[in-house]
Motif scaffolding. Structure first.
Motif, PDB file in Angstrom:
ATOM      1  N   ALA A   1      -9.346   2.491   6.960  1.00  0.00           N
ATOM      2  CA  ALA A   1      -8.993   1.129   6.543  1.00  0.00           C
ATOM      3  C   ALA A   1      -9.973   0.606   5.506  1.00  0.00           C
ATOM      4  CB  ALA A   1      -8.968   0.204   7.758  1.00  0.00           C
ATOM      5  N   SER A   2     -11.261   0.909   5.694  1.00  0.00           N
ATOM      6  CA  SER A   2     -12.270   0.404   4.758  1.00  0.00           C
ATOM      7  C   SER A   2     -12.084   0.994   3.373  1.00  0.00           C
ATOM      8  CB  SER A   2     -13.676   0.686   5.284  1.00  0.00           C
ATOM      9  OG  SER A   2     -14.030   2.055   5.157  1.00  0.00           O
TER      10      SER A   2
ATOM     11  N   HIS B   1      -9.014  -0.453   1.441  1.00  0.00           N
ATOM     12  CA  HIS B   1      -9.363  -1.738   0.829  1.00  0.00           C
ATOM     13  C   HIS B   1     -10.348  -1.557  -0.325  1.00  0.00           C
ATOM     14  CE1 HIS B   1      -8.161  -4.047   4.751  1.00  0.00           C
ATOM     15  NE2 HIS B   1      -7.117  -3.695   4.029  1.00  0.00           N
TER      16      HIS B   1
ATOM     17  N   LEU C   1      -2.889  -3.229   1.418  1.00  0.00           N
ATOM     18  CA  LEU C   1      -3.656  -4.233   2.161  1.00  0.00           C
ATOM     19  C   LEU C   1      -3.215  -4.278   3.615  1.00  0.00           C
ATOM     20  CD1 LEU C   1      -5.700  -6.595   2.098  1.00  0.00           C
ATOM     21  CD2 LEU C   1      -3.789  -8.087   1.506  1.00  0.00           C
ATOM     22  N   LEU C   2      -1.906  -4.289   3.838  1.00  0.00           N
ATOM     23  CA  LEU C   2      -1.378  -4.345   5.194  1.00  0.00           C
ATOM     24  C   LEU C   2      -1.627  -3.047   5.960  1.00  0.00           C
ATOM     25  CD1 LEU C   2       1.948  -6.189   4.381  1.00  0.00           C
ATOM     26  CD2 LEU C   2       0.016  -7.107   5.672  1.00  0.00           C
TER      27      LEU C   2
ATOM     28  N   GLY D   1      -4.243  -1.129   5.653  1.00  0.00           N
ATOM     29  CA  GLY D   1      -5.621  -1.208   6.116  1.00  0.00           C
ATOM     30  C   GLY D   1      -5.769  -2.147   7.294  1.00  0.00           C
ATOM     31  N   ASP D   2      -5.141  -3.310   7.219  1.00  0.00           N
ATOM     32  CA  ASP D   2      -5.198  -4.262   8.325  1.00  0.00           C
ATOM     33  C   ASP D   2      -4.612  -3.664   9.605  1.00  0.00           C
ATOM     34  OD1 ASP D   2      -6.273  -6.073   6.566  1.00  0.00           O
ATOM     35  OD2 ASP D   2      -4.429  -7.241   6.307  1.00  0.00           O
ATOM     36  N   ALA D   3      -3.486  -2.963   9.455  1.00  0.00           N
ATOM     37  CA  ALA D   3      -2.826  -2.383  10.617  1.00  0.00           C
ATOM     38  C   ALA D   3      -3.680  -1.293  11.261  1.00  0.00           C
ATOM     39  CB  ALA D   3      -1.464  -1.823  10.208  1.00  0.00           C
TER      40      ALA D   3
ATOM     41  N   LEU E   1      -6.927  -1.188  11.296  1.00  0.00           N
ATOM     42  CA  LEU E   1      -7.995  -1.869  12.026  1.00  0.00           C
ATOM     43  C   LEU E   1      -7.522  -2.322  13.399  1.00  0.00           C
ATOM     44  CD1 LEU E   1      -9.693  -4.055   9.260  1.00  0.00           C
ATOM     45  CD2 LEU E   1     -10.763  -2.207  10.558  1.00  0.00           C
ATOM     46  N   ALA E   2      -6.338  -2.931  13.445  1.00  0.00           N
ATOM     47  CA  ALA E   2      -5.807  -3.402  14.720  1.00  0.00           C
ATOM     48  C   ALA E   2      -5.501  -2.230  15.649  1.00  0.00           C
ATOM     49  CB  ALA E   2      -4.539  -4.230  14.480  1.00  0.00           C
TER      50      ALA E   2
END
Length: 259
Positions: free
Chosen positions: A44-45, A48, A76-77, A79-81, A83-84
């Motif tokens: 994810a990092s 981004h 972007l999404l 990476g966010d996903a 992380l979650a």
């Protein structure tokens, strides 16, 4: 998400989590959820990091960066996903593996701390602010490396050790080992950015120098950076001397030498 996380790479952080677990007498299966989660956070990092608003790199692990293939919004999404999903996976997987809840919670705290304002996020902000700054010095560069690179390496090792049953003293020795290893990895990356090709690296070579970033070869010279890498390797391996020659110890020695 699959495009980036299944693209290959050295998988240093997951291997480190499993090896640290074995080092303290735990079974590899106990650390597998942590190993997967730390790779999700790492992936994810860099999804981004590669975006135009940050490092603006079109190549990662020898493949087009996520935003090049799918567009900036989807990247972007993604990476966010990831992380979650990392934290969901630790919670579900550790429970299924029989890891005690208090140890799972400690692993979650380690990983969360490494990914947020005490880790990757802070390091990336400082890295971007320092681009093109001719006054950059070693303390500022070390802050960036500790937060952006070493902190997640620490979290991988400590989380693996914790779910493997490590006591506080052993967990801290593993942390110190991983701290030195994390900085070592970045010093090696800095050297390779100068000496290797894009094909060898799987990402754009020479980009740090072009962006005016503070790197160890820039501040210490190429030979000075290589000498510092040798010092870090010796410090990392010294932290392993008190452990038995278990499979995890062998893996950790091999990992540090492989860098």
């Amino acid at each position: 998400m699959r495009h980036s996380i299944l693209a290959g790479g050295k998988r240093i952080r997951p291997v480190l989590a499993i090896a640290a677990c074995q080092l303290v007498g735990g079974a590899a299966a106990a650390a597998t959820p942590v190993a997967c989660a730390v790779e999700m956070i790492h992936t994810a990092s860099f999804i981004h990091d590669d975006m135009p608003c940050m490092d603006d790199d079109a190549l990662r692990r020898g493949r087009p960066s996520n935003h090049v293939v799918f567009g900036e919004a989807t990247a972007l999404l993604a990476g966010d996903a990831l992380l979650a999903l990392a934290f969901e996976h630790v919670a579900r997987g550790s429970t299924a593996a029989g890891v005690p809840a208090d140890r799972t919670l400690r692993a979650v705290l380690e990983l969360g701390s490494a990914g947020g304002p005490g880790g990757i996020a802070a390091g990336q902000v400082a890295d971007m602010q320092g681009e093109g700054d001719p006054s950059a010095r070693l303390p500022a560069m070390k802050y960036i490396l500790v937060h952006k690179a070493a902190r997640l390496v620490e979290a991988a090792a400590v989380s693996g050790a914790v779910v493997g049953g490590a006591g506080d003293a052993d967990a801290e020795r593993v942390r110190r080992y991983a701290h030195f290893l994390g900085i070592l990895g970045q010093v090696v990356d800095d050297v390779l950015d100068v000496t290797a090709t894009s094909e060898q690296l799987g990402k754009t070579a020479g980009k740090d120098a072009a962006a005016g970033k503070a790197t160890y070869p820039r501040l210490l010279g190429l030979e000075g950076a290589r000498a510092y890498a040798g010092e870090l390797l010796a410090k990392a391996e010294a932290e392993l001397d008190g452990f038995d020659a278990a499979p995890g110890s062998i893996w950790l020695y091999g990992l540090s030498c492989g860098l």
